[in-house]
Enzyme design. Sequence first.
Site, PDB file in Angstrom:
ATOM      1  N   GLN A  37       0.962  -0.970   0.110  1.00 18.37           N
ATOM      2  CA  GLN A  37       0.276  -0.209  -0.094  1.00 18.37           C
ATOM      3  C   GLN A  37       0.791   0.704   0.051  1.00 18.37           C
ATOM      4  O   GLN A  37       1.415   1.337   1.282  1.00 18.37           O
ATOM      5  CB  GLN A  37      -1.162   0.032   1.238  1.00 18.37           C
ATOM      6  CG  GLN A  37      -0.866   1.109   2.103  1.00 18.37           C
ATOM      7  CD  GLN A  37      -2.434   1.626   0.703  1.00 18.37           C
ATOM      8  OE1 GLN A  37      -2.350   2.814  -0.193  1.00 18.37           O
ATOM      9  NE2 GLN A  37      -3.740   1.579   0.505  1.00 18.37           N
TER      10      GLN A  37
ATOM     11  N   GLY B  94     -22.414   1.258  10.965  1.00 14.50           N
ATOM     12  CA  GLY B  94     -21.691  -0.270  10.371  1.00 14.50           C
ATOM     13  C   GLY B  94     -21.595   0.301   8.868  1.00 14.50           C
ATOM     14  O   GLY B  94     -20.967   1.360   8.483  1.00 14.50           O
TER      15      GLY B  94
ATOM     16  N   GLU C 119      -8.819   0.649   3.064  1.00 13.59           N
ATOM     17  CA  GLU C 119      -7.900   0.077   4.604  1.00 13.59           C
ATOM     18  C   GLU C 119      -8.498   0.656   5.599  1.00 13.59           C
ATOM     19  O   GLU C 119      -8.388   0.369   7.048  1.00 13.59           O
ATOM     20  CB  GLU C 119      -6.519   0.288   4.046  1.00 13.59           C
ATOM     21  CG  GLU C 119      -5.493  -0.269   5.246  1.00 13.59           C
ATOM     22  CD  GLU C 119      -3.992  -0.024   4.995  1.00 13.59           C
ATOM     23  OE1 GLU C 119      -3.135  -0.092   5.737  1.00 13.59           O
ATOM     24  OE2 GLU C 119      -3.333  -0.641   4.044  1.00 13.59           O
ATOM     25  N   ARG C 120      -8.982   2.220   5.180  1.00 12.91           N
ATOM     26  CA  ARG C 120      -9.476   3.264   6.577  1.00 12.91           C
ATOM     27  C   ARG C 120     -10.434   2.603   6.721  1.00 12.91           C
ATOM     28  O   ARG C 120     -10.693   2.621   7.713  1.00 12.91           O
ATOM     29  CB  ARG C 120      -9.691   4.926   5.775  1.00 12.91           C
ATOM     30  CG  ARG C 120      -8.005   5.215   5.510  1.00 12.91           C
ATOM     31  CD  ARG C 120      -8.642   6.949   5.655  1.00 12.91           C
ATOM     32  NE  ARG C 120     -10.012   6.991   5.060  1.00 12.91           N
ATOM     33  CZ  ARG C 120     -10.429   8.343   5.082  1.00 12.91           C
ATOM     34  NH1 ARG C 120     -10.466   8.407   6.023  1.00 12.91           N
ATOM     35  NH2 ARG C 120     -12.111   8.104   4.935  1.00 12.91           N
ATOM     36  N   ARG C 121     -11.896   1.718   6.066  1.00  9.52           N
ATOM     37  CA  ARG C 121     -12.322   1.176   6.548  1.00  9.52           C
ATOM     38  C   ARG C 121     -12.123  -0.226   7.347  1.00  9.52           C
ATOM     39  O   ARG C 121     -12.926  -0.319   8.518  1.00  9.52           O
ATOM     40  CB  ARG C 121     -13.818   1.410   5.383  1.00  9.52           C
ATOM     41  CG  ARG C 121     -14.393   2.119   5.566  1.00  9.52           C
ATOM     42  CD  ARG C 121     -14.927   1.772   3.518  1.00  9.52           C
ATOM     43  NE  ARG C 121     -14.273   2.035   2.905  1.00  9.52           N
ATOM     44  CZ  ARG C 121     -14.508   1.518   1.321  1.00  9.52           C
ATOM     45  NH1 ARG C 121     -15.054   0.513   1.092  1.00  9.52           N
ATOM     46  NH2 ARG C 121     -13.415   1.807   0.553  1.00  9.52           N
TER      47      ARG C 121
ATOM     48  N   ASN D  85      -5.990   6.043  -3.011  1.00 10.35           N
ATOM     49  CA  ASN D  85      -5.844   7.362  -2.577  1.00 10.35           C
ATOM     50  C   ASN D  85      -6.027   8.901  -3.602  1.00 10.35           C
ATOM     51  O   ASN D  85      -5.864   9.368  -2.909  1.00 10.35           O
ATOM     52  CB  ASN D  85      -3.854   6.956  -2.123  1.00 10.35           C
ATOM     53  CG  ASN D  85      -3.316   5.692  -1.607  1.00 10.35           C
ATOM     54  OD1 ASN D  85      -4.209   5.446  -0.584  1.00 10.35           O
ATOM     55  ND2 ASN D  85      -2.931   5.201  -1.633  1.00 10.35           N
TER      56      ASN D  85
ATOM     57  N   ARG E 291      -8.980  10.571  -2.589  1.00  7.78           N
ATOM     58  CA  ARG E 291      -9.496  10.582  -1.188  1.00  7.78           C
ATOM     59  C   ARG E 291      -9.139  12.555  -1.137  1.00  7.78           C
ATOM     60  O   ARG E 291      -8.320  12.782  -1.500  1.00  7.78           O
ATOM     61  CB  ARG E 291      -8.373   9.711  -0.221  1.00  7.78           C
ATOM     62  CG  ARG E 291      -8.487   8.353  -0.230  1.00  7.78           C
ATOM     63  CD  ARG E 291      -8.451   7.794   1.146  1.00  7.78           C
ATOM     64  NE  ARG E 291     -10.093   8.396   1.534  1.00  7.78           N
ATOM     65  CZ  ARG E 291     -10.752   7.544   1.305  1.00  7.78           C
ATOM     66  NH1 ARG E 291     -11.259   7.024   1.300  1.00  7.78           N
ATOM     67  NH2 ARG E 291     -12.055   8.079   1.730  1.00  7.78           N
ATOM     68  N   ALA E 292     -10.258  12.336  -0.105  1.00  5.64           N
ATOM     69  CA  ALA E 292     -10.604  13.800  -0.249  1.00  5.64           C
ATOM     70  C   ALA E 292      -9.133  14.850   0.744  1.00  5.64           C
ATOM     71  O   ALA E 292      -9.460  15.760   0.610  1.00  5.64           O
ATOM     72  CB  ALA E 292     -12.095  14.563   0.425  1.00  5.64           C
TER      73      ALA E 292
END
Length: 300
Positions: free
Chosen positions: A51, A72, A92-94, A126, A129-130
């Site tokens: 990653q 959820g 991966e963040r989730r 990536n 992503r904001a």
Amino acid sequence: MADKVQRQRGLGRGLSALMADVNDRPDANPATPRQPDYMVPIEQVVANPDQPRRRFDSDLLDDLAASIKEKGVIQPLIVRRKGDGYEIVAGERRWRASQKAGLHQIPVIVRDLNDTEVLEVAIIENIQRADLNPVEEAAGYIQLMQKFGHTQEKLAEALGKSRSHIANTMRLMQLPEIVQNFVTEGKLSAGHARSLITAKDPVTLAKKVISGDLSVRDTEKLVRKASEAGADRRAVTSKAGQKTAEKSADTRALEDDLSANLGMKVSVDHKDGAENGAITISYDSLDQLDEICRVLTTGT
């Protein structure tokens, strides 16, 4: 040879097909979440060791974990099978936030992707992503162009961004690492950083901008003033009694355009009124040298 051919033609699936896989971000369309293939035990899911993103804001992870506790995981992770479990392709963040939230199962969509495609999808996710900072975004564009042979035009079309945005963002990589770090840390905006690209001593000027809390416009004035002072110092009288001329604005603009397109520093030496000159391309790695050779031999 096989690797070179792949880099020239790009991936067989194509960027658009991979983009369809990446567009599962929580902010993509929360009203119509994608249906997962499976609900799997969270301990069977592992992160992708390749990653490209290494930094995850702890406060944002806490916020996402709180949301996951309440609602959820709205959008499933994209994974591929790995041994007896699953490896994350996107999301991966989730996954990290779900661990913080104490979830035992998470929704996943399984995709059959090779190692190269997994890396490409990770870079694209990536970039989209904001909360990605401009330097990380620029590095992502350069990776996509150097590793997979994508052009600025192709990236602009696939990512829904203008070509000028991609080119201007990539120019940030011309700055010294310390200035890039100022951007990553939020001490400088992308606008401030772009103003410093043409400066002879961007590090010193960047520190002045930060300490003085200068606006982008004031930064541009500071760079212009420093450039004029430098020109005066460098304009020394030669033995023939003539002064050394500074590069014209057109020449500097051409250097900037070429540097943005290549993602490397380009210097153009051309005397006004002359028909000849020289172009110098500076590379920082063998991968960049390989990219120069690819561009010169394929014309793309």
